[in-house]
Design a protein around this motif. Structure first.
Motif, PDB file in Angstrom:
ATOM      1  N   GLU A  46       0.829  -1.207   0.000  1.00 14.93           N
ATOM      2  CA  GLU A  46       0.000   0.000   0.000  1.00 14.93           C
ATOM      3  C   GLU A  46       0.865   1.261   0.000  1.00 14.93           C
ATOM      4  O   GLU A  46       0.585   2.219  -0.726  1.00 14.93           O
ATOM      5  N   LEU A  47       1.921   1.255   0.805  1.00 10.14           N
ATOM      6  CA  LEU A  47       2.808   2.420   0.877  1.00 10.14           C
ATOM      7  C   LEU A  47       3.561   2.630  -0.438  1.00 10.14           C
ATOM      8  O   LEU A  47       3.690   3.757  -0.929  1.00 10.14           O
ATOM      9  N   ALA A  48       4.056   1.529  -1.016  1.00  8.12           N
ATOM     10  CA  ALA A  48       4.799   1.632  -2.282  1.00  8.12           C
ATOM     11  C   ALA A  48       3.874   2.065  -3.417  1.00  8.12           C
ATOM     12  O   ALA A  48       4.238   2.920  -4.239  1.00  8.12           O
ATOM     13  N   ASP A  49       2.670   1.474  -3.476  1.00  5.50           N
ATOM     14  CA  ASP A  49       1.718   1.833  -4.527  1.00  5.50           C
ATOM     15  C   ASP A  49       1.318   3.300  -4.450  1.00  5.50           C
ATOM     16  O   ASP A  49       0.976   3.917  -5.474  1.00  5.50           O
ATOM     17  N   ALA A  50       1.349   3.874  -3.237  1.00  8.59           N
ATOM     18  CA  ALA A  50       0.990   5.284  -3.062  1.00  8.59           C
ATOM     19  C   ALA A  50       2.139   6.219  -3.447  1.00  8.59           C
ATOM     20  O   ALA A  50       1.984   7.446  -3.410  1.00  8.59           O
ATOM     21  N   GLY A  51       3.294   5.640  -3.787  1.00 12.22           N
ATOM     22  CA  GLY A  51       4.418   6.452  -4.239  1.00 12.22           C
ATOM     23  C   GLY A  51       5.384   6.889  -3.159  1.00 12.22           C
ATOM     24  O   GLY A  51       6.265   7.723  -3.406  1.00 12.22           O
ATOM     25  N   HIS A  52       5.249   6.331  -1.955  1.00 15.52           N
ATOM     26  CA  HIS A  52       6.215   6.642  -0.901  1.00 15.52           C
ATOM     27  C   HIS A  52       7.533   5.917  -1.168  1.00 15.52           C
ATOM     28  O   HIS A  52       7.569   4.895  -1.877  1.00 15.52           O
ATOM     29  N   ARG A  53       8.602   6.423  -0.604  1.00 11.62           N
ATOM     30  CA  ARG A  53       9.888   5.724  -0.600  1.00 11.62           C
ATOM     31  C   ARG A  53       9.914   4.917   0.694  1.00 11.62           C
ATOM     32  O   ARG A  53       9.874   5.495   1.775  1.00 11.62           O
ATOM     33  N   VAL A  54       9.962   3.608   0.591  1.00 13.63           N
ATOM     34  CA  VAL A  54       9.663   2.732   1.725  1.00 13.63           C
ATOM     35  C   VAL A  54      10.927   2.010   2.198  1.00 13.63           C
ATOM     36  O   VAL A  54      11.504   1.202   1.462  1.00 13.63           O
ATOM     37  N   VAL A  55      11.324   2.280   3.434  1.00 13.28           N
ATOM     38  CA  VAL A  55      12.489   1.631   4.032  1.00 13.28           C
ATOM     39  C   VAL A  55      12.025   0.801   5.221  1.00 13.28           C
ATOM     40  O   VAL A  55      11.324   1.306   6.105  1.00 13.28           O
ATOM     41  N   LEU A  56      12.397  -0.464   5.226  1.00 13.77           N
ATOM     42  CA  LEU A  56      11.887  -1.410   6.220  1.00 13.77           C
ATOM     43  C   LEU A  56      12.948  -1.795   7.238  1.00 13.77           C
ATOM     44  O   LEU A  56      14.118  -1.990   6.893  1.00 13.77           O
ATOM     45  N   TYR A  93      22.425   1.524   9.922  1.00 11.27           N
ATOM     46  CA  TYR A  93      22.449   2.991   9.906  1.00 11.27           C
ATOM     47  C   TYR A  93      23.849   3.552   9.622  1.00 11.27           C
ATOM     48  O   TYR A  93      24.137   4.713   9.897  1.00 11.27           O
ATOM     49  N   GLY A  94      24.685   2.729   8.999  1.00 11.98           N
ATOM     50  CA  GLY A  94      26.000   3.192   8.576  1.00 11.98           C
ATOM     51  C   GLY A  94      25.928   3.895   7.226  1.00 11.98           C
ATOM     52  O   GLY A  94      24.845   4.092   6.663  1.00 11.98           O
ATOM     53  N   ASP A  95      27.094   4.240   6.688  1.00 12.40           N
ATOM     54  CA  ASP A  95      27.150   5.001   5.429  1.00 12.40           C
ATOM     55  C   ASP A  95      26.479   4.264   4.275  1.00 12.40           C
ATOM     56  O   ASP A  95      25.806   4.872   3.440  1.00 12.40           O
ATOM     57  N   GLU A  96      26.654   2.922   4.239  1.00 11.82           N
ATOM     58  CA  GLU A  96      26.065   2.147   3.144  1.00 11.82           C
ATOM     59  C   GLU A  96      24.541   2.219   3.192  1.00 11.82           C
ATOM     60  O   GLU A  96      23.869   2.399   2.166  1.00 11.82           O
ATOM     61  N   ALA A  97      23.990   2.081   4.387  1.00  9.37           N
ATOM     62  CA  ALA A  97      22.534   2.148   4.547  1.00  9.37           C
ATOM     63  C   ALA A  97      22.017   3.543   4.194  1.00  9.37           C
ATOM     64  O   ALA A  97      21.023   3.683   3.462  1.00  9.37           O
ATOM     65  N   LEU A  98      22.672   4.571   4.687  1.00 14.81           N
ATOM     66  CA  LEU A  98      22.213   5.949   4.451  1.00 14.81           C
ATOM     67  C   LEU A  98      22.250   6.294   2.966  1.00 14.81           C
ATOM     68  O   LEU A  98      21.339   6.948   2.448  1.00 14.81           O
ATOM     69  N   ALA A  99      23.297   5.841   2.268  1.00 11.42           N
ATOM     70  CA  ALA A  99      23.402   6.103   0.827  1.00 11.42           C
ATOM     71  C   ALA A  99      22.260   5.412   0.073  1.00 11.42           C
ATOM     72  O   ALA A  99      21.647   5.992  -0.842  1.00 11.42           O
ATOM     73  N   ALA A 100      21.953   4.175   0.464  1.00 11.02           N
ATOM     74  CA  ALA A 100      20.885   3.432  -0.198  1.00 11.02           C
ATOM     75  C   ALA A 100      19.521   4.072   0.079  1.00 11.02           C
ATOM     76  O   ALA A 100      18.655   4.138  -0.806  1.00 11.02           O
ATOM     77  N   ILE A 101      19.334   4.558   1.290  1.00 14.32           N
ATOM     78  CA  ILE A 101      18.080   5.223   1.668  1.00 14.32           C
ATOM     79  C   ILE A 101      17.892   6.496   0.844  1.00 14.32           C
ATOM     80  O   ILE A 101      16.823   6.740   0.267  1.00 14.32           O
ATOM     81  N   ASP A 102      18.932   7.299   0.767  1.00 19.13           N
ATOM     82  CA  ASP A 102      18.833   8.584   0.067  1.00 19.13           C
ATOM     83  C   ASP A 102      18.662   8.407  -1.446  1.00 19.13           C
ATOM     84  O   ASP A 102      18.140   9.293  -2.125  1.00 19.13           O
ATOM     85  N   ALA A 103      19.081   7.242  -1.964  1.00 21.51           N
ATOM     86  CA  ALA A 103      18.999   7.001  -3.412  1.00 21.51           C
ATOM     87  C   ALA A 103      17.646   6.440  -3.855  1.00 21.51           C
ATOM     88  O   ALA A 103      17.395   6.297  -5.057  1.00 21.51           O
ATOM     89  N   LEU A 104      16.771   6.132  -2.910  1.00 25.66           N
ATOM     90  CA  LEU A 104      15.478   5.524  -3.261  1.00 25.66           C
ATOM     91  C   LEU A 104      14.618   6.452  -4.098  1.00 25.66           C
ATOM     92  O   LEU A 104      14.541   7.659  -3.835  1.00 25.66           O
ATOM     93  N   ALA A 105      13.943   5.875  -5.079  1.00 27.83           N
ATOM     94  CA  ALA A 105      12.962   6.611  -5.876  1.00 27.83           C
ATOM     95  C   ALA A 105      11.560   6.300  -5.369  1.00 27.83           C
ATOM     96  O   ALA A 105      11.354   5.350  -4.607  1.00 27.83           O
ATOM     97  N   ALA A 106      10.595   7.104  -5.792  1.00 28.78           N
ATOM     98  CA  ALA A 106       9.199   6.897  -5.374  1.00 28.78           C
ATOM     99  C   ALA A 106       8.740   5.483  -5.714  1.00 28.78           C
ATOM    100  O   ALA A 106       8.984   4.985  -6.812  1.00 28.78           O
ATOM    101  N   GLY A 107       8.107   4.817  -4.734  1.00 32.48           N
ATOM    102  CA  GLY A 107       7.588   3.479  -4.943  1.00 32.48           C
ATOM    103  C   GLY A 107       8.588   2.366  -4.735  1.00 32.48           C
ATOM    104  O   GLY A 107       8.228   1.189  -4.810  1.00 32.48           O
ATOM    105  N   GLU A 108       9.852   2.701  -4.471  1.00 28.63           N
ATOM    106  CA  GLU A 108      10.870   1.667  -4.244  1.00 28.63           C
ATOM    107  C   GLU A 108      10.898   1.247  -2.780  1.00 28.63           C
ATOM    108  O   GLU A 108      10.545   2.014  -1.882  1.00 28.63           O
ATOM    109  N   ILE A 109      11.353   0.001  -2.566  1.00 30.80           N
ATOM    110  CA  ILE A 109      11.339  -0.599  -1.229  1.00 30.80           C
ATOM    111  C   ILE A 109      12.743  -1.105  -0.894  1.00 30.80           C
ATOM    112  O   ILE A 109      13.386  -1.758  -1.720  1.00 30.80           O
TER     113      ILE A 109
END
Length: 407
Positions: A46-56, A93-109
């Motif tokens: 539901e969150l992804a379909d709504a266009g949110h950037r979803v981090v679990l 929550y290290g550099d690798e995680a933060l970079a991946a989070i910031d690179a997410l596009a709308a609807g990506e998980i």
């Protein structure tokens, strides 16, 4: 109704941090698919379909245990249920995680690594202390909102559960919302007819606590499992103690004898005990014996008998609400599933409000071909379900409610 915000209230186009509970059995190092993936997939989709950037975020096992593993395999199982790719990063929550989070596009998980691999996660502490951990302070600024869907872990005061709602706008996911409403119904809903509770399982302390707390709410209790046998012992029958290498009864009896006896004394008219029990006969087949014919306990009893099921069924069929906590026997073994399955079938056929709780018990529905739709709610929670039934607070729910008042 719950006093927290849900994802219905979430504004559009947000980067959302979502806490799930994907804790699963691990076999040969691999997580096993189960109902939790299916349930949480609804919120994630539901969150992804709504266009949110979803981090679990999720946990698996505890440090030092065999089931303490990476979540890489969990991402693959979840993706199958969501119907979308679920990326994975072996970092929280290290550099690798933060970079991946910031690179997410709308609807990506994206699924982050096991939260319990962070030393800030596990010690139980106040939400205020958890909000000041490096884990929360580093991760929170990268998000617009926090969603908690992990009702089954809501009784824990861990950073991923109670820290983020103090620093971000916080919402409940669909699992959190439906579990909360169903599991608190016993305390918040009015029922026209009798309320029945089926109680079993191996943790007698939990069962006795529930029976004690629901004294005014439940009209009758139908007992089985370890707790049922301990109550039979309190009623004067020569059962409810360990034999051979068994280690289930004596310690729990020692801890709970006084409370069991007082509950039986005060609510005896509302408590129904097994009239017969099942065990493994010399030929390896199921055998049954009437409780009144037991002179001494010489073997382990693994289920209630057919006469007990026949006695319990009418009580269920005339109920307006039935709550289940724990199995009546070792249903994983088909020979000793009759009690648990017989009672569940009676509930399924009855037009009543019904909640089946305790993570293991809900598995019997799937194992024996029952339809989940025939029950009002099948809970995936264990400890949180107990807390809800006994009216104890759930820390992760309390912080969601506090967040709603601030927003």
């Amino acid at each position: 109704m719950p006093e927290f915000h849900t994802i219905d209230d979430l504004p559009a186009d947000k980067r959302v941090l979502v806490r799930l509970d994907l804790n699963s059995p691990i076999e040969d190092g691999e997580p096993q698919d189960n109902r939790r993936f299916e349930r949480h997939a609804e919120t994630v989709r539901e969150l992804a379909d709504a266009g949110h950037r979803v981090v679990l975020m999720a946990h698996q096992g505890r440090p030092g245990r065999d089931d303490f593993t990476s979540l890489a395999g969990h991402a693959e199982i979840l993706a199958d249920h969501v119907g979308r790719d679920v990326g994975f990063v072996a970092d929280t929550y290290g550099d690798e995680a933060l970079a991946a989070i910031d690179a997410l596009a709308a609807g990506e998980i994206l699924l982050l690594e096991n939260t319990r691999m962070c030393e800030d996660e596990l010690p139980e502490a106040s939400p205020e202390e958890k909000a000041e951990t490096a884990f929360v302070e580093t991760l929170a600024p990268h998000f617009d909102a926090y969603v908690n869907d992990a009702y089954s872990a809501a009784h824990r005061k861990h950073a991923s559960l109670v820290g983020f709602p103090l620093t971000l706008p916080a919402y409940a996911g669909r699992v959190m919302e439906t579990e909360y409403e169903a599991n608190t119904a016993i305390a918040t809903r009015e029922f026209d007819g009798p309320v029945t509770m089926v109680v079993g399982g191996t943790k007698a302390t939990d069962v006795i606590g529930v029976m004690d707390a629901l004294d005014e709410t439940v009209d009758r209790f139908l007992l089985g499992g370890v707790a049922g046998e301990l109550f039979l012992r309190a009623a004067g029958h020569p059962v409810g103690h360990d034999v051979g290498e068994m280690d289930l009864f004596d310690e729990q009896w020692e801890k709970n004898q006084e409370l069991i006896e007082s509950v039986l004394d005060e609510r005896g008219d509302a408590i129904r005990l097994a009239s017969d029990l099942a065990y493994e006969g010399d030929d390896g087949e199921r055998a049954e014996v009437a409780v009144g014919d037991i002179d001494e306990k010489a073997t382990g009893y693994l289920d209630v008998g057919a006469a007990t099921v026949a006695d319990y069924e009418p009580a269920i069929r005339e109920s307006d609400a039935v709550f289940v906590k724990g199995a009546l026997g070792v249903f994983e073994d088909e020979r000793f599933a009759d009690g648990t399955v017989g009672v569940l079938e009676a509930i399924a056929e009855t037009d009543c409000f019904s909640v089946v709780g305790g993570g293991d018990t809900s598995r019997a529905i799937e194992m024996y071909g029952l339809r989940e739709d025939d029950f009002s709610h099948v809970s995936i929670a264990g400890g949180a379900y107990i807390r809800a039934l006994t009216g104890e607070p759930l820390p992760a729910v309390e912080v969601l409610e506090a967040a709603a008042k601030r927003q």
